[in-house]
Design a protein around this motif. Structure first.
Motif, PDB file in Angstrom:
ATOM      1  N   GLY A  14       4.482   8.821   0.246  1.00  0.00           N
ATOM      2  CA  GLY A  14       4.314   8.615  -1.182  1.00  0.00           C
ATOM      3  C   GLY A  14       4.990   7.369  -1.700  1.00  0.00           C
ATOM      4  N   GLY A  15       5.815   6.713  -0.876  1.00  0.00           N
ATOM      5  CA  GLY A  15       6.448   5.471  -1.284  1.00  0.00           C
ATOM      6  C   GLY A  15       5.512   4.292  -1.069  1.00  0.00           C
ATOM      7  N   TRP A  16       6.055   3.091  -1.233  1.00  0.00           N
ATOM      8  CA  TRP A  16       5.256   1.880  -1.097  1.00  0.00           C
ATOM      9  C   TRP A  16       5.636   1.137   0.169  1.00  0.00           C
ATOM     10  CZ3 TRP A  16       1.233   1.820  -4.096  1.00  0.00           C
ATOM     11  CH2 TRP A  16       1.290   2.471  -5.331  1.00  0.00           C
ATOM     12  N   LEU A  65       3.413  -0.183 -10.248  1.00  0.00           N
ATOM     13  CA  LEU A  65       2.408   0.143  -9.245  1.00  0.00           C
ATOM     14  C   LEU A  65       1.879   1.559  -9.433  1.00  0.00           C
ATOM     15  CD1 LEU A  65       4.157  -1.430  -6.130  1.00  0.00           C
ATOM     16  CD2 LEU A  65       2.253  -2.386  -7.428  1.00  0.00           C
ATOM     17  N   THR A  66       2.748   2.447  -9.884  1.00  0.00           N
ATOM     18  CA  THR A  66       2.353   3.847 -10.041  1.00  0.00           C
ATOM     19  C   THR A  66       1.653   4.109 -11.361  1.00  0.00           C
ATOM     20  OG1 THR A  66       4.246   4.513  -8.682  1.00  0.00           O
ATOM     21  CG2 THR A  66       3.198   6.226 -10.015  1.00  0.00           C
ATOM     22  N   ASP A  83       8.217  -0.499  -8.870  1.00  0.00           N
ATOM     23  CA  ASP A  83       7.395   0.599  -8.351  1.00  0.00           C
ATOM     24  C   ASP A  83       6.723   1.379  -9.475  1.00  0.00           C
ATOM     25  OD1 ASP A  83       9.870   1.525  -9.184  1.00  0.00           O
ATOM     26  OD2 ASP A  83       9.821   3.249  -7.839  1.00  0.00           O
ATOM     27  N   LYS A 139       0.842  -1.186   0.000  1.00  0.00           N
ATOM     28  CA  LYS A 139       0.000   0.000   0.000  1.00  0.00           C
ATOM     29  C   LYS A 139       0.877   1.235   0.000  1.00  0.00           C
ATOM     30  CE  LYS A 139      -0.492  -0.259   5.049  1.00  0.00           C
ATOM     31  NZ  LYS A 139      -1.449  -0.392   6.176  1.00  0.00           N
ATOM     32  N   GLU A 140       0.285   2.336  -0.398  1.00  0.00           N
ATOM     33  CA  GLU A 140       1.043   3.574  -0.472  1.00  0.00           C
ATOM     34  C   GLU A 140       1.303   4.116   0.926  1.00  0.00           C
ATOM     35  OE1 GLU A 140       0.957   7.794  -2.980  1.00  0.00           O
ATOM     36  OE2 GLU A 140      -0.685   6.351  -3.117  1.00  0.00           O
ATOM     37  N   THR A 156      -1.843  -5.681  -4.403  1.00  0.00           N
ATOM     38  CA  THR A 156      -1.394  -4.329  -4.728  1.00  0.00           C
ATOM     39  C   THR A 156      -2.606  -3.480  -5.105  1.00  0.00           C
ATOM     40  OG1 THR A 156      -1.149  -4.559  -7.137  1.00  0.00           O
ATOM     41  CG2 THR A 156       0.615  -5.469  -5.750  1.00  0.00           C
ATOM     42  N   PRO A 157      -2.437  -2.160  -5.185  1.00  0.00           N
ATOM     43  CA  PRO A 157      -3.550  -1.324  -5.650  1.00  0.00           C
ATOM     44  C   PRO A 157      -4.016  -1.687  -7.053  1.00  0.00           C
ATOM     45  CG  PRO A 157      -1.884   0.017  -4.566  1.00  0.00           C
ATOM     46  CD  PRO A 157      -1.299  -1.353  -4.709  1.00  0.00           C
TER      47      PRO A 157
END
Length: 503
Positions: A302-304, A375-376, A372, A297-298, A412-413
């Motif tokens: 702002g990182g994971w 994920l973004t 990452d 999760k974030e 993950t999101p």
């Protein structure tokens, strides 16, 4: 001549012995959380010194930027680990790579990525943890529809990002074979283009059983008729009014299709021979929830943030007090040996479980650090990644990483994925710059061709030149292979098609 006869010689050598304890630790690495729970239940039954740890589990999390060695798994982890750490000993990992426990990973359907955890379901695993008949005897003999579709996916020549899309689509197929998920929602969640999702849906439509992945009855029947080469324009018109077909309204159907009643009757008879629910031909196996091993999760910065799912970790304790009591009263040598074996086995199992959790955390954190951008931004931003990169980063052997990434799921999101899905091919860059993901290069080739002018069609050689100018070291045959995988015609065919369209 010297006499021939028996004699004694001393020789010194080194060899690695795969002890039963080490074999057990290696097996634990490759088990899914369902299989691990069953394994621990069996150990609890046969080892009187083992008991469940009923204390409340503490959440374990780590930002992927932190040092993997700093991961804490539980309050007991540091006490349980010693210099025999199997995941860091390269000799043991080499042995693990070659030992008989290199079994095929169990087949398990990826789960729907939206909704709550209770909505994520999959067919129960059929592989037993001991390599013999186990869980297979408790499930239905017939393969499920998802198993059947995933077996076709495993041999399909697909790009990794298309594989992720297709997995999401398969997950949205119900037991009758219809696609119940929304294409726009799947597209937005995976961060791809709707055209990509629609193209991959076309791949699913080519799977067996014919008609699978249809969004409604008309599309299901169309796919089956197309496979029989019977989807002519008149039949297409007939399928647009299945309500009239159900009522056998011959007057309106003849007016709609422009043919006589006899032809309509023949077409209806042909439709009635089709299967309106192709998925029901497959077995319906018992399902169990797919609970992720790791959450991402974030974080507040702002990182994971990577967090182990403590609910999937069997927590066991060794009852040393009970051991002391019974060992003092034991008089028989066999009883003492039995108790000693139980104590050693219990201690090693507790240590192996803690080390397994710690290893999963290290591998997952490093994968998140590398991916990452996915994920973004979505599937088009998968970075090139292989087992060696992860293994070198966390000082483990590739075989260990391979075991950890099989049958372990990360939420993950962007959805729920098996860890191994994040490994992608790479293409070397020029002048020692960062490698390019093969998926990203394929996407750039597709984008170049989509934006080409009818009078300036790009040949494969021209695409190579453009990519080389951007620092991508790629051969012409590779460009041709990627273009064909994307189902894009050659430059000659595209020139003929686009010039014809321009006219």
């Amino acid at each position: 001549m010297a006499g021939v006869g028996p004699r004694l010689e001393l020789r010194q050598g080194q060899s690695l012995v795969m002890t039963p304890q080490l074999q057990q630790a290696i097996k634990l690495l490759q088990l899914s959380n369902v299989e691990l729970a069953e394994y621990c239940e069996a150990e609890l039954e046969k080892n009187p010194l083992l008991e469940r740890d009923d204390r409340e589990a503490q959440p374990v999390s780590e930002a992927p930027e932190s040092t993997p060695e700093s991961t804490a798994v539980s309050e007991r982890a540091d006490e349980a680990l010693n210099r025999d750490d199997f995941s860091k000993t390269s000799e043991m990992d080499e042995a693990a790579h070659d030992n008989m426990y290199d079994a095929e990973p169990r087949k398990q359907a990826d789960a729907p990525s939206g909704g709550s955890l209770t909505d994520w379901t999959t067919v129960k695993s059929g592989n037993s943890y001991d390599g013999e008949d186990g869980l297979e005897s408790s499930v239905a003999a017939d393969a499920s529809l998802k198993d059947h579709l995933e077996s076709q996916l495993s041999i399909a020549a697909l790009l990794p990002e298309d594989r992720m899309i297709l997995l999401a689509l398969i997950d949205a197929v119900d037991e009758t074979g219809y696609l119940r998920g929304d294409l726009t929602e799947i597209t937005n969640r995976l961060g791809c283009e709707i055209e990509d999702t629609q193209a991959v849906l076309g791949v699913l439509h080519g799977f067996d059983p014919v008609g699978v992945g249809a969004r409604d009855l008309a599309e299901c029947l169309s796919l089956q008729l197309k496979a029989k080469d019977r989807l002519d324009p008149v039949m297409k018109l007939l399928l647009t009014r299945l309500d009239l077909v159900a009522r056998r309204d011959m007057a309106q159907l003849t007016a709609l299709c422009g043919v006589d009643a006899e032809d309509i009757s023949d077409m209806i008879a042909e439709i009635r021979q089709l299967n309106p629910k192709p998925g029901l031909a497959f077995g319906s196996e018992p399902v169990t929830p797919v609970v992720p091993d790791v959450f991402v999760k974030e974080g507040p910065d702002g990182g994971w943030l990577v967090e182990l799912n403590s609910d999937t970790l069997p927590r066991l304790l060794v009852n040393n007090q009970y051991f002391g009591t019974v060992s003092r009263s034991a008089r028989d040598k066999d009883c003492k040996n039995y108790l000693a074996d139980c104590l050693n086995s219990a201690n090693w199992l507790v240590k192996s479980l803690d080390q397994r959790a710690k290893t999963i955390m290290k591998v997952a954190s490093e994968i998140v650090r590398h991916q990452d951008a996915f994920l973004t931004h979505g599937v088009r931003h998968l970075r090139p990644l292989n087992l060696r990169i992860i293994a070198d980063a966390i000082s483990m052997h590739e075989s260990t990483v391979s075991r950890v990434t099989s049958n372990k799921y990360i939420a993950t999101p962007r959805g729920l994925f098996e860890l191994k899905y994040f490994f992608t091919a790479s293409i070397q860059s020029i002048n020692g710059a960062e490698s390019h993901s093969a998926e990203a290069v394929r996407d750039r080739i597709r984008e170049m061709i989509e934006n080409e002018e009818p009078r300036e069609i790009l040949s494969d050689d021209r695409i190579v030149s453009l990519l080389t100018a951007d620092g991508v070291n790629i051969a012409r045959r590779t460009v041709a292979k990627y273009r064909e995988a994307l189902r894009i015609p050659s430059s000659v065919e595209r020139r003929r098609l686009k010039v014809g369209d321009a006219r």
